[in-house]
Design an enzyme around this catalytic site. Sequence first.
Site, PDB file in Angstrom:
ATOM      1  N   TYR A   1     -67.630  67.101  13.674  1.00 48.23           N
ATOM      2  CA  TYR A   1     -67.574  67.002  14.978  1.00 48.23           C
ATOM      3  C   TYR A   1     -67.809  65.485  15.502  1.00 48.23           C
ATOM      4  CZ  TYR A   1     -69.524  71.801  13.891  1.00 48.23           C
ATOM      5  OH  TYR A   1     -69.618  72.965  13.396  1.00 48.23           O
TER       6      TYR A   1
ATOM      7  N   CYS B   1     -64.062  62.072  -2.350  1.00 46.03           N
ATOM      8  CA  CYS B   1     -62.723  61.181  -2.399  1.00 46.03           C
ATOM      9  C   CYS B   1     -61.995  61.690  -1.224  1.00 46.03           C
ATOM     10  CB  CYS B   1     -61.988  61.806  -3.694  1.00 46.03           C
ATOM     11  SG  CYS B   1     -61.771  63.555  -3.679  1.00 46.03           S
TER      12      CYS B   1
HETATM   13  N1  LLP Z   1     -75.889  82.782  19.221  1.00 51.08           N
HETATM   14  C1  LLP Z   1     -74.530  82.722  19.106  1.00 51.08           C
HETATM   15  C2  LLP Z   1     -73.480  84.056  19.240  1.00 51.08           C
HETATM   16  C3  LLP Z   1     -73.766  81.605  18.483  1.00 51.08           C
HETATM   17  O1  LLP Z   1     -72.626  81.739  18.116  1.00 51.08           O
HETATM   18  C4  LLP Z   1     -74.687  80.587  17.816  1.00 51.08           C
HETATM   19  C5  LLP Z   1     -74.122  79.403  17.362  1.00 51.08           C
HETATM   20  C6  LLP Z   1     -76.139  80.611  18.323  1.00 51.08           C
HETATM   21  C7  LLP Z   1     -76.502  81.829  19.064  1.00 51.08           C
HETATM   22  C8  LLP Z   1     -77.065  79.504  17.983  1.00 51.08           C
HETATM   23  O2  LLP Z   1     -76.503  78.392  18.934  1.00 51.08           O
HETATM   24  P1  LLP Z   1     -77.787  76.798  18.681  1.00 51.08           P
HETATM   25  O3  LLP Z   1     -78.852  77.355  19.570  1.00 51.08           O
HETATM   26  O4  LLP Z   1     -77.753  76.554  17.241  1.00 51.08           O
HETATM   27  O5  LLP Z   1     -76.901  76.080  19.304  1.00 51.08           O
HETATM   28  N2  LLP Z   1     -72.117  73.990  13.516  1.00 51.08           N
HETATM   29  C9  LLP Z   1     -72.336  73.620  14.542  1.00 51.08           C
HETATM   30  C10 LLP Z   1     -72.955  74.719  15.696  1.00 51.08           C
HETATM   31  C11 LLP Z   1     -72.412  75.931  15.474  1.00 51.08           C
HETATM   32  C12 LLP Z   1     -73.048  76.905  16.374  1.00 51.08           C
HETATM   33  C13 LLP Z   1     -72.101  78.086  16.161  1.00 51.08           C
HETATM   34  N3  LLP Z   1     -72.879  79.302  16.983  1.00 51.08           N
HETATM   35  C14 LLP Z   1     -72.945  72.254  14.745  1.00 51.08           C
HETATM   36  O6  LLP Z   1     -73.264  71.711  13.784  1.00 51.08           O
HETATM   37  O7  LLP Z   1     -73.238  71.591  15.833  1.00 51.08           O
END
Ligand code: LLP
Length: 418
Positions: free
Chosen positions: A318, A347
């Site tokens: 990202y 790599c």
């Molecule tokens: N609820 C649902 C339905 C979700 O899909 C997510 C995150 C959350 C709660 C929690 O979201 P948070 O509070 O952690 O923002 N890999 C990405 C973030 C992907 C989040 C996916 N869904 C990153 O590293 O920024």
Amino acid sequence: MYTTMIGNYTAKTDFFKMTTPFELLSEYGSPLYVYNEDIFRSRLRQIKNLVKYKNFVPHYSVKANTNISLLKIVKEEGLHVDTMSPGEIYMALAAGFEPKELFYIPNNATEEDLRYAVDRGVLLSVDSISQLQLYAKINPNSKVAIRFNPGVGAGHHQKVVTAGKKTKFGVDMAEFDTVKKILEENNVTLVGINQHIGSLFMDSGAFIESTTNLLEFAKEFDSLEFIDLGGGFGIPYHKQEDQQPLDLVELGSKMDTMFEEFAQDYGREIQFQIEPGRIIACEAGIVLGTVTGTKQNAETTYLGCDIGFNVLARPIMYDSHHDIELYTKRAHPDLEKHPVTVVGNICESGDILAKDRELPMPEYGDIIGLMDAGAYGFAMSSSYNQRPRVAEVLLKSSGEVVLIRRRETFEDLIASML
Ligand code: LLP
């Protein structure tokens, strides 16, 4: 002793408590995920006390960090959990949560996925008409929740905006009649509606707007037991530039007003839920690695280390920013800053942790720390290039250092192959 060449976590008594980055890497190897129990618990408590409204049940979104030792702390602090796959359900149950403390919010689930939750008594939310039909077919005469698209999204990157017009998530509110028909035909009761607008907002405007839409829509259903507003609560990744945290006091009081008003209109104080992951786990974690050297290629100065995108995928995925700290045992390090591009050992040219970051020049054997790595850090790591996945340690409130996941071995890499 050691010197922090750049960063905030200078003292032994700070993030690292009784230990140091050097002691940690020499004991547990490099790279290494390090979590601080005090910070993790304090975030859990902040979220638990976010609102005054009595019937509030915050869930921790386990996808952010699923280490079972951390999940056990979540349980101790009295939060529930949201899960998005059978594997996450398995982990949460293994950590000691009761099925009724889980909410399952899958996307594009197979019949097998849905049955996994149904068989264990875990309430689930569906996020399309076809998923509702599939659910109703395998589990008629039951309860269900539906994830609606509240029309407004937010997030730090288009890839994590999960509401609005350009996303695969949620049921369009315009499908209201179809939803009602399927529910009635199968004697399925809609007990909850939920949203998740996206991940990482620092300004609560979109969240308030989407919640207002969702609450208005919720009044159309008279069977609701709960409304879940999702996660996405942001953290300041740019602390070295004094970025301020999300104002949770202000947000909490706005939520209280909305909850009370809804309860009055609806005639009942139904349960409100949120499901944040990042704001709970992120700042409790750092990933440490070893500086392998620096080099000049044409215009660019590269700082190499052993943290590739197999270890921390967020920057390459990202373009995410993580503050960097550098620690050295050299007696007289040069602290003058230069623009450097920080890269890992994978790599691929895209294996970049930070572009043109102003940093002092470290040397082989110095330690690099990537801050705010507790959420979507280890959880998104891999063994690409056949680098075994790394270890995780927990710095307990008592000062004790506990290994909570051993480093994988070469044998682990081959273990599942036939
Ligand atoms: N609820 C649902 C339905 C979700 O899909 C997510 C995150 C959350 C709660 C929690 O979201 P948070 O509070 O952690 O923002 N890999 C990405 C973030 C992907 C989040 C996916 N869904 C990153 O590293 O920024």
